[in-house]
Design an enzyme around this catalytic site. Sequence first.
Site, PDB file in Angstrom:
ATOM      1  N   ASP A  59      -3.668  58.481  35.885  1.00 42.46           N
ATOM      2  CA  ASP A  59      -3.757  59.872  35.435  1.00 42.46           C
ATOM      3  C   ASP A  59      -5.043  60.120  34.633  1.00 42.46           C
ATOM      4  O   ASP A  59      -5.871  59.218  34.454  1.00 42.46           O
ATOM      5  CB  ASP A  59      -2.495  60.161  34.586  1.00 42.46           C
TER       6      ASP A  59
ATOM      7  N   ASN B  26     -12.453  67.185  39.013  1.00 41.67           N
ATOM      8  CA  ASN B  26     -13.788  66.646  39.312  1.00 41.67           C
ATOM      9  C   ASN B  26     -13.978  66.416  40.808  1.00 41.67           C
ATOM     10  O   ASN B  26     -14.769  65.571  41.228  1.00 41.67           O
ATOM     11  CB  ASN B  26     -13.998  65.330  38.550  1.00 41.67           C
TER      12      ASN B  26
ATOM     13  N   ASP C  72      -0.230  70.123  38.262  1.00 42.07           N
ATOM     14  CA  ASP C  72       1.133  69.751  38.648  1.00 42.07           C
ATOM     15  C   ASP C  72       1.845  70.820  39.475  1.00 42.07           C
ATOM     16  O   ASP C  72       1.707  72.012  39.232  1.00 42.07           O
ATOM     17  CB  ASP C  72       1.965  69.466  37.399  1.00 42.07           C
TER      18      ASP C  72
HETATM   19  C1  GLA Z   1       0.288  64.615  34.575  1.00 37.55           C
HETATM   20  C2  GLA Z   1       0.427  64.338  36.064  1.00 37.55           C
HETATM   21  C3  GLA Z   1       1.905  64.381  36.445  1.00 37.55           C
HETATM   22  C4  GLA Z   1       2.660  63.347  35.625  1.00 37.55           C
HETATM   23  C5  GLA Z   1       2.454  63.587  34.135  1.00 37.55           C
HETATM   24  C6  GLA Z   1       3.008  62.464  33.285  1.00 37.55           C
HETATM   25  O1  GLA Z   1       0.652  65.935  34.268  1.00 37.55           O
HETATM   26  O2  GLA Z   1      -0.297  65.253  36.816  1.00 37.55           O
HETATM   27  O3  GLA Z   1       2.077  64.147  37.819  1.00 37.55           O
HETATM   28  O4  GLA Z   1       2.211  62.074  35.970  1.00 37.55           O
HETATM   29  O5  GLA Z   1       1.080  63.711  33.810  1.00 37.55           O
HETATM   30  O6  GLA Z   1       2.851  62.671  31.916  1.00 37.55           O
END
Ligand code: GLA
Length: 399
Positions: A148, A185, A203
């Site tokens: 991440d 990016n 997300d």
């Molecule tokens: C980000 C990612 C998600 C998940 C959360 C976990 O938002 O994009 O898919 O992994 O972090 O904290």
Amino acid sequence: MRYLLIAALIFLSLNLQAQKFEGLAPTPPMGWNSWNTFATDINEQLVKDIADKFVELGLKDAGYEYIVLDDGWMAKERDANGNLVADPEKFPSGMKALAAYVHSKGLKFGLYNCAGSETCAGYPGSRGYEYQDARLYASWDIDFLKYDWCNTEKLNAEGAYMTMRDALAKAGRPVVFSICEWGDNEPWNWGQEIGHMWRVSGDISNCWDCEDDHGTWSSWGVWKIINMRKNIRSATGPNHWNDFDMMEVGNGMTAAEDRSHFAMWSMLASPLIMGNDLRSATEETIKTLTNKEVIGVNQDSLGIQGFRVSNEGNIEIWAKPLANGSWAMTFVNMNEKPAELSFDWSEHKITDAETGKGLNTKEKTYQVRDLFNHKKLKNTKSKLKATIGVHDVLMVRLD
Ligand code: GLA
């Protein structure tokens, strides 16, 4: 001469280390990830139950392979040696034992971490610990790493992901490397040599076409993500995939919307990572997720991301070239009422501007198969006719 040979070998091995593991994702990876449903509320029993469900519900048989624990699996602190520690309350048997359980079912096991100093949920990130963490994952027999992008102030994305790629290579255990920097990016421009898949957006949210505004960031409904990234098709292909995010099938949309979502992720050649609670999934949800004909479109060996043909009467029409001259076509009813589709093949010459492939029903008559109802329809000499329910989908394969 001997020195030259040694130098060449060193050069070669250094170069080998600096590559991602090839051949791990010839088709889009398929699996399950804990985040969409459980966030950090995860534990070892959940993983075991999910692994059992993979087998019981026919998910493994349909091609799902990876079980991935997202954020929240770690203790808040590293140990005295700087090693990550699995949360002892959530995972009392430890990750190696859990990986062994998942492997015993013929499945693969993945973990999550972050390029920054802390993960998005505030657990220890890998920044400055990349090689140590990669060695630990290898010692636990981990097969997949989602990486991440929170708390990465001043880091260069390509460089940070390259460091982790190299660390995984050095650790020596083949790992699918899943880049998750939300498209900020443009990883589709540099990710191919680094990872096997990269998130293309922020997300996902379990809604059809919404934007959920969280203040400093938004999460996105299914169609928001599709429309945001329909033009980066050329980046995707065998072993390097545009990742449209973990699926929300079974998480609250209507059954029709779930079908369309699943159809579109298949058309887009996105990794198919389930994000629902498989222990309580309805039969209908499992029927959608295990639809082998739709999965066949996703897993097609050419690995071409489908494209939007047009929108006629608010029916989204998408096409995807498949191996051996076959095609998949998907019609999604975006209206708030059922729609009558009458699609005259002879009036549509569909050409893929990216690959030059064409669907030409004047030159060739295709057999048409309905992939959700599993039946043969009239061939392309006849019009394609159907009533499509609200936000539902007609997905056909032309051979
Ligand atoms: C980000 C990612 C998600 C998940 C959360 C976990 O938002 O994009 O898919 O992994 O972090 O904290």
